[in-house]
Design a protein around this motif. Structure first.
Motif, PDB file in Angstrom:
ATOM      1  N   VAL A 181      -9.025   5.912 -40.710  1.00  0.00           N
ATOM      2  CA  VAL A 181      -8.306   4.978 -40.049  1.00  0.00           C
ATOM      3  C   VAL A 181      -8.633   4.945 -38.686  1.00  0.00           C
ATOM      4  N   PRO A 182      -8.790   3.308 -38.192  1.00  0.00           N
ATOM      5  CA  PRO A 182      -9.328   3.221 -36.901  1.00  0.00           C
ATOM      6  C   PRO A 182      -8.083   3.622 -36.024  1.00  0.00           C
ATOM      7  N   ALA A 183      -8.043   4.116 -34.577  1.00  0.00           N
ATOM      8  CA  ALA A 183      -7.402   4.434 -33.664  1.00  0.00           C
ATOM      9  C   ALA A 183      -7.068   3.072 -32.863  1.00  0.00           C
ATOM     10  N   ALA A 184      -5.549   2.949 -32.656  1.00  0.00           N
ATOM     11  CA  ALA A 184      -5.028   1.885 -31.891  1.00  0.00           C
ATOM     12  C   ALA A 184      -5.394   2.533 -30.473  1.00  0.00           C
ATOM     13  N   GLU A 185      -5.396   1.399 -29.417  1.00  0.00           N
ATOM     14  CA  GLU A 185      -5.560   1.416 -28.112  1.00  0.00           C
ATOM     15  C   GLU A 185      -4.412   2.198 -27.339  1.00  0.00           C
ATOM     16  N   LEU A 186      -4.679   3.206 -26.680  1.00  0.00           N
ATOM     17  CA  LEU A 186      -3.423   3.853 -25.736  1.00  0.00           C
ATOM     18  C   LEU A 186      -3.020   2.713 -24.676  1.00  0.00           C
ATOM     19  N   PRO A 187      -2.181   2.872 -24.139  1.00  0.00           N
ATOM     20  CA  PRO A 187      -1.604   1.988 -22.874  1.00  0.00           C
ATOM     21  C   PRO A 187      -2.400   2.468 -21.610  1.00  0.00           C
TER      22      PRO A 187
END
Length: 402
Positions: A181-187
């Motif tokens: 699963v790719p990681a979503a960008e953190l704020p």
């Protein structure tokens, strides 16, 4: 879809299906297998069936909010490990209370909203409906597979073997999250993370979301109450051995696809969601009515077919409608509220259904499920006449945003 979106949706659909398979496999089993456990009563069996919904409901919103702050993947991995621990405890339990505790811990791995929020994070707006539909379809597929696989595994290894398999699936899910699963960008540093009070208020009070949340509560209330008695109908009325129940579920589930696909095509391509959505609720109610009258195999197969057509369509449609209605900033919170209502429905259906079963028998439980479905249908009808506040309002909102 882009390659990244396909990878995301495929991985998350597989992860979601593994997790839901572990939860659903006990549905056709507890009523006819957990009776062998020490201290078993119909009321405690209902609690064992639905108690995971209570811990899920308590933690969906906090973990959805936490995922908005620290990231989706750490929350998902932690939830899967807790789920695996609960499965292991249930597998080694020799009393019904031990199974209840294990199921409660399974539910404490409350990551459904976080998985759906991650899918929304990693797909474009124009692909999001397709992504949610695919994940929703994986839930339906896992539900169908669980009704066949559960009795097969239990026939070989007993109820404990089903829980051991559930533990293994959870650990496979951890590997999927880490490696696929790719990681979503953190704020960005200094950015405001997590939903604001206005976002939380919107997720809780938005009229369209509120009706969808009530809908998923009703759907899972009906599911848990019904599967307290369906295995009993197969065993007691039709004299089908519990090891052979899968032979009933398998053909009905396969044929139910022929009924569900036209509903989805008519709603999505024909633009008739306003008509199809309540029709699916009516199909579900007709299935319950046929099961209530199921003293012959004809009514049994008809009831199960109608039930699966209605349930699988509604289960696949509801989360897509929620993500389209919720804003991007509050999506994690909105899905947390949605999932909380879903699992509260499962807890209420199992617990109340078990109590009614102990007092009045299987037919009364089916009447209870029909009452819940009738109230949902009535609310949906009121929504259609109240200035587009039913599911069709999501479509109108989506058009306006475009």
């Amino acid at each position: 879809m882009t390659a990244l979106e396909r990878r995301t949706v495929g991985s998350l659909a597989l992860l979601y299906s593994f997790r839901m398979l572990g939860l659903f496999m006990v549905l056709p089993l507890l009523a006819v297998y957990a009776g062998d456990l020490q201290g078993s009563t119909p009321q405690l069996l209902g609690l064992a069936l639905g108690v995971y919904g209570l811990s899920q409901a308590l933690l969906q919103i906090p973990l959805g909010w936490l995922s908005d702050r620290v990231g989706r993947k750490p929350v998902i991995v932690g939830g899967l490990l807790v789920f695996a621990l609960g499965s292991l405890i249930a597998a080694t339990a020799d009393t019904v209370l031990g199974v209840v505790f294990g199921r409660f811990l399974q539910g404490a791995g409350a990551i459904a909203s976080t998985i759906l929020a991650l899918a929304a994070d990693l797909t474009r707006e124009e692909q999001r409906t397709k992504a949610m539909a695919l994940i929703g379809a994986s839930i339906g597929a896992s539900f169908a597979l669980s009704l066949v696989l559960g009795p097969l595994v239990a026939g070989w290894t007993g109820l404990s073997g089903v829980f051991y398999l559930t533990c293994l699936l959870a650990l496979c899910g951890v590997a999927i999250v880490i490696y696929s699963v790719p990681a979503a960008e953190l704020p960005a540093p200094g950015a405001v993370t997590g939903p604001s009070r206005s976002h939380a208020r919107s997720a809780l009070l938005d009229r369209v979301l509120l009706r969808l949340n009530i809908g998923v509560f009703s759907l899972h209330f009906i599911l848990m109450a019904s599967f307290l008695v369906v295995p009993l109908i197969l065993r007691d009325r039709l004299d089908i051995l519990r090891e052979e129940h899968w032979q009933v579920y398998l053909p009905v589930l396969l044929i139910s696809v022929l009924g569900m696909l036209p509903l989805m095509r008519l709603a999505e391509r024909g633009g008739r969601l306003q008509q199809v959505f309540p029709a699916a609720i009516i199909i579900l109610l007709l299935g319950l009515a046929a099961l209530w009258h199921a003293t012959t195999t004809t009514f049994l197969y008809l009831g199960l077919w109608l039930f699966f057509v209605g349930f699988n369509y509604l289960e696949a449609t509801l989360p897509s409608l929620v993500t389209k209605q919720a804003s991007a900033q509050a999506r994690g919170t909105a899905m947390g509220v949605y999932s909380t209502c879903q699992f509260l429905g499962a807890f209420a259906g199992g617990t109340l259904g078990g109590w009614v079963l102990q007092l009045n028998g299987p037919n009364t439980v089916l009447v209870l499920a029909m009452i819940a479905g009738g109230l949902w249908l009535g609310l949906n009808s009121v929504g259609k006449s109240s200035h587009n506040s039913g599911p069709d309002a999501v479509v109108a909102t989506d058009i306006n945003r475009s």
